[in-house]
Design an enzyme around this catalytic site. Sequence first.
Site, PDB file in Angstrom:
ATOM      1  N   THR A 185     -32.497 -26.704  45.330  1.00 29.99           N
ATOM      2  CA  THR A 185     -33.799 -26.125  45.668  1.00 29.99           C
ATOM      3  C   THR A 185     -34.600 -26.061  44.366  1.00 29.99           C
ATOM      4  O   THR A 185     -34.016 -26.039  43.278  1.00 29.99           O
ATOM      5  CB  THR A 185     -33.663 -24.703  46.234  1.00 29.99           C
ATOM      6  OG1 THR A 185     -33.047 -23.898  45.230  1.00 29.99           O
ATOM      7  CG2 THR A 185     -32.816 -24.680  47.475  1.00 29.99           C
ATOM      8  N   GLU A 333     -32.503 -26.249  52.564  1.00 29.06           N
ATOM      9  CA  GLU A 333     -31.296 -25.671  53.175  1.00 29.06           C
ATOM     10  C   GLU A 333     -31.141 -26.042  54.643  1.00 29.06           C
ATOM     11  O   GLU A 333     -30.097 -25.777  55.238  1.00 29.06           O
ATOM     12  CB  GLU A 333     -31.346 -24.134  53.067  1.00 29.06           C
ATOM     13  CG  GLU A 333     -31.159 -23.600  51.661  1.00 29.06           C
ATOM     14  CD  GLU A 333     -32.464 -23.447  50.892  1.00 29.06           C
ATOM     15  OE1 GLU A 333     -33.422 -24.183  51.195  1.00 29.06           O
ATOM     16  OE2 GLU A 333     -32.536 -22.587  50.001  1.00 29.06           O
ATOM     17  N   LYS A 442     -49.222  -6.977  51.134  1.00 30.05           N
ATOM     18  CA  LYS A 442     -48.954  -5.698  51.817  1.00 30.05           C
ATOM     19  C   LYS A 442     -50.103  -4.739  51.544  1.00 30.05           C
ATOM     20  O   LYS A 442     -50.199  -4.152  50.482  1.00 30.05           O
ATOM     21  CB  LYS A 442     -47.626  -5.137  51.344  1.00 30.05           C
ATOM     22  CG  LYS A 442     -46.487  -6.079  51.694  1.00 30.05           C
ATOM     23  CD  LYS A 442     -45.162  -5.673  51.122  1.00 30.05           C
ATOM     24  CE  LYS A 442     -44.131  -6.746  51.420  1.00 30.05           C
ATOM     25  NZ  LYS A 442     -44.234  -7.941  50.557  1.00 30.05           N
ATOM     26  N   TRP A 447     -49.540  -6.077  57.007  1.00 32.37           N
ATOM     27  CA  TRP A 447     -49.340  -7.343  56.297  1.00 32.37           C
ATOM     28  C   TRP A 447     -50.506  -8.294  56.520  1.00 32.37           C
ATOM     29  O   TRP A 447     -50.992  -8.447  57.634  1.00 32.37           O
ATOM     30  CB  TRP A 447     -48.053  -8.028  56.781  1.00 32.37           C
ATOM     31  CG  TRP A 447     -46.818  -7.380  56.231  1.00 32.37           C
ATOM     32  CD1 TRP A 447     -46.747  -6.220  55.523  1.00 32.37           C
ATOM     33  CD2 TRP A 447     -45.484  -7.855  56.368  1.00 32.37           C
ATOM     34  NE1 TRP A 447     -45.450  -5.956  55.199  1.00 32.37           N
ATOM     35  CE2 TRP A 447     -44.642  -6.937  55.699  1.00 32.37           C
ATOM     36  CE3 TRP A 447     -44.904  -8.976  56.966  1.00 32.37           C
ATOM     37  CZ2 TRP A 447     -43.260  -7.097  55.622  1.00 32.37           C
ATOM     38  CZ3 TRP A 447     -43.528  -9.138  56.898  1.00 32.37           C
ATOM     39  CH2 TRP A 447     -42.720  -8.208  56.228  1.00 32.37           C
TER      40      TRP A 447
HETATM   41  P1  ADP Z   1     -38.321 -25.140  47.774  1.00 30.74           P
HETATM   42  O1  ADP Z   1     -37.198 -25.735  47.024  1.00 30.74           O
HETATM   43  O2  ADP Z   1     -39.640 -25.037  47.078  1.00 30.74           O
HETATM   44  O3  ADP Z   1     -37.960 -23.897  48.518  1.00 30.74           O
HETATM   45  P2  ADP Z   1     -38.360 -26.413  50.292  1.00 30.74           P
HETATM   46  O4  ADP Z   1     -38.901 -27.689  50.728  1.00 30.74           O
HETATM   47  O5  ADP Z   1     -36.950 -26.117  50.613  1.00 30.74           O
HETATM   48  O6  ADP Z   1     -38.611 -26.320  48.785  1.00 30.74           O
HETATM   49  O7  ADP Z   1     -39.322 -25.263  50.797  1.00 30.74           O
HETATM   50  C1  ADP Z   1     -39.121 -24.673  52.023  1.00 30.74           C
HETATM   51  C2  ADP Z   1     -40.259 -23.735  52.315  1.00 30.74           C
HETATM   52  O8  ADP Z   1     -41.489 -24.437  52.438  1.00 30.74           O
HETATM   53  C3  ADP Z   1     -40.103 -22.995  53.600  1.00 30.74           C
HETATM   54  O9  ADP Z   1     -39.246 -21.886  53.474  1.00 30.74           O
HETATM   55  C4  ADP Z   1     -41.540 -22.602  53.915  1.00 30.74           C
HETATM   56  O10 ADP Z   1     -41.917 -21.425  53.230  1.00 30.74           O
HETATM   57  C5  ADP Z   1     -42.335 -23.759  53.364  1.00 30.74           C
HETATM   58  N1  ADP Z   1     -42.692 -24.680  54.443  1.00 30.74           N
HETATM   59  C6  ADP Z   1     -42.021 -25.762  54.864  1.00 30.74           C
HETATM   60  N2  ADP Z   1     -42.653 -26.361  55.886  1.00 30.74           N
HETATM   61  C7  ADP Z   1     -43.770 -25.642  56.133  1.00 30.74           C
HETATM   62  C8  ADP Z   1     -44.850 -25.745  57.084  1.00 30.74           C
HETATM   63  N3  ADP Z   1     -44.939 -26.729  57.975  1.00 30.74           N
HETATM   64  N4  ADP Z   1     -45.812 -24.793  57.021  1.00 30.74           N
HETATM   65  C9  ADP Z   1     -45.760 -23.793  56.119  1.00 30.74           C
HETATM   66  N5  ADP Z   1     -44.788 -23.662  55.209  1.00 30.74           N
HETATM   67  C10 ADP Z   1     -43.795 -24.560  55.219  1.00 30.74           C
END
Ligand code: ADP
Length: 545
Positions: A185, A333, A442, A447
């Site tokens: 990640t 993940e 917040k 929220w």
């Molecule tokens: P990182 O390593 O930065 O976490 P990821 O690709 O695993 O990279 O990021 C996942 C996150 O990206 C998700 O938990 C969510 O917050 C955001 N995300 C993924 N797809 C979308 C989407 N279609 N709309 C909004 N947020 C998204």
Amino acid sequence: MHGLMQDRPLLISSLIEHAATFHPHTEIVSRLPEGTVHRTDWLGVCMRSRQVANALKGLGIQQGDRVGTLAWNSYRHLALYYGVSGSGAVLHTVNPRLFPEQIDYIINHAEDRVLFFDITFAPLVEQLAPQLKSVQAFIAMTDRAHMPAINVPNLLCFDELMDAQSTDYTWPEFDEKSASSLCYTSGTTGNPKGVLYSHRSTLLHTLMELAPDTFGISSAETLMLIVPMFHANAWGAPYAAAMVGAKLVLPGPHLDGESVYNLMHDEKVTFSQGVPTVWMMLFQHLDKNPQLDPRTLGVKRIGIGGAAVSRAVLERFESQFGAEVVQGWGMTETSPIGVISKLLPKHAGVDPEELVKVKLKQGRGVWGVDLKIVDADGRALPWDGVAFGSLYVRGPWIASGYYRGEGGSVLDEDGFFPTGDVATIDPDGYLQLVDRAKDVIKSGGEWISSIDVENAAASHPDVAESAVIGVSHPKWQERPLLLVVRRPGTSVSPQALMEHLGARIAKWWLPDEVLFVDALPHTATGKLLKTKLREQYRDHQLPTA
Ligand code: ADP
């Protein structure tokens, strides 16, 4: 009583052999870091991946060993996807956009034994090599003529090494639960953590992606992967394309609007997948070249994920390209697909304004992924499209923990993975992301969704990009601050922007201040780097405070 069906393991090698047998002459087109366009086909990639497997054997790589890549999307990277995982080793795709210290940390943490790299990254490899103790060979993914003149131990030339190998190779059979690939990640908080996929999880995820109600990829498709192969296996598309024999277009490092547009045109791309930031670059190219008519491209679908799709992006693809936007939500993940947005039969004839609201939701559950949203006490919330809570997911392609146990045990007592996202789910099963838990603002016990405010700002024609963060406030705990990058040559005022927002979001969600900035910081995967913004504006005095 067991069934009497054959117990054949689900292995990644089966994908490339299938593609080579049934779609041998379907093209794989790459724009290489060297600048040239390269053409091969599924048979060619299969032969190359067998040569990769033979070369790894020669280098002493055993099953389970990690093999690193620092590479763009190309046929060489594709051959590594199959050659490394197919032979039983673990393909570790390293994100080259991370900070050098993070790359150093990741490669050492994974103990990669070999590192394949594109020539673009030669200076980085030279800088890091002395610290990379586990790496026994550095292999430049190029031909002899383009070999970088760098000083690293055991530097090999990919094309030369592979040309010398036999194309005969029998893929080993092993337990389908064996690790196949590893992706860290991006570590927006703390050290990056390794997500370790298996052959089984990868094949099940691939099957899901092909269904018509998900990405619906078939042999008729020309799929251009803008999403990098170092980011969550390019959303699984390299595997999906092989399973059905789709044509693949791999743009290498050439991700600027003009290059992407030209490749779409030249290769008759029907479906392309990428994060919103790359599509912004494509739109900028179109803004500068009004003579171009993207409708003539014949692009049918655009897959978007990684960050929320704004109304402006959705409408531009629909009106200018005549293309359908297929949004997906997921994370490294989750392999990464968790939900995919497609309309249902009941949406036929629905008022367009109502339909936009559905299309902007992140998507519906796909087979294989269980979803739940819970409140602060862990109680399940109703799927009414209103109640929002922490999103948890469970399924055969969702991580059960991180590599080498980093972060401890992560699942809840029912085996669900906490995503760190806050979402609603409506009665039709559409999930809508309210925010990342750490980005939500917040305000006085209520929220505010930063995503909703950003999307409202993004719908103003003068706004190129925006970010909303919570800034501390003596009365309300936090209030929103809106940071805006204006489109070049435009001059929208804070008042005009507030009026625009006022017509779109609740009054108490309106930012307390609008600031114009030249640029916003991004993570290695193209997301807004809000941790940095929060740090930068930690002591900022809002005019309302
Ligand atoms: P990182 O390593 O930065 O976490 P990821 O690709 O695993 O990279 O990021 C996942 C996150 O990206 C998700 O938990 C969510 O917050 C955001 N995300 C993924 N797809 C979308 C989407 N279609 N709309 C909004 N947020 C998204």
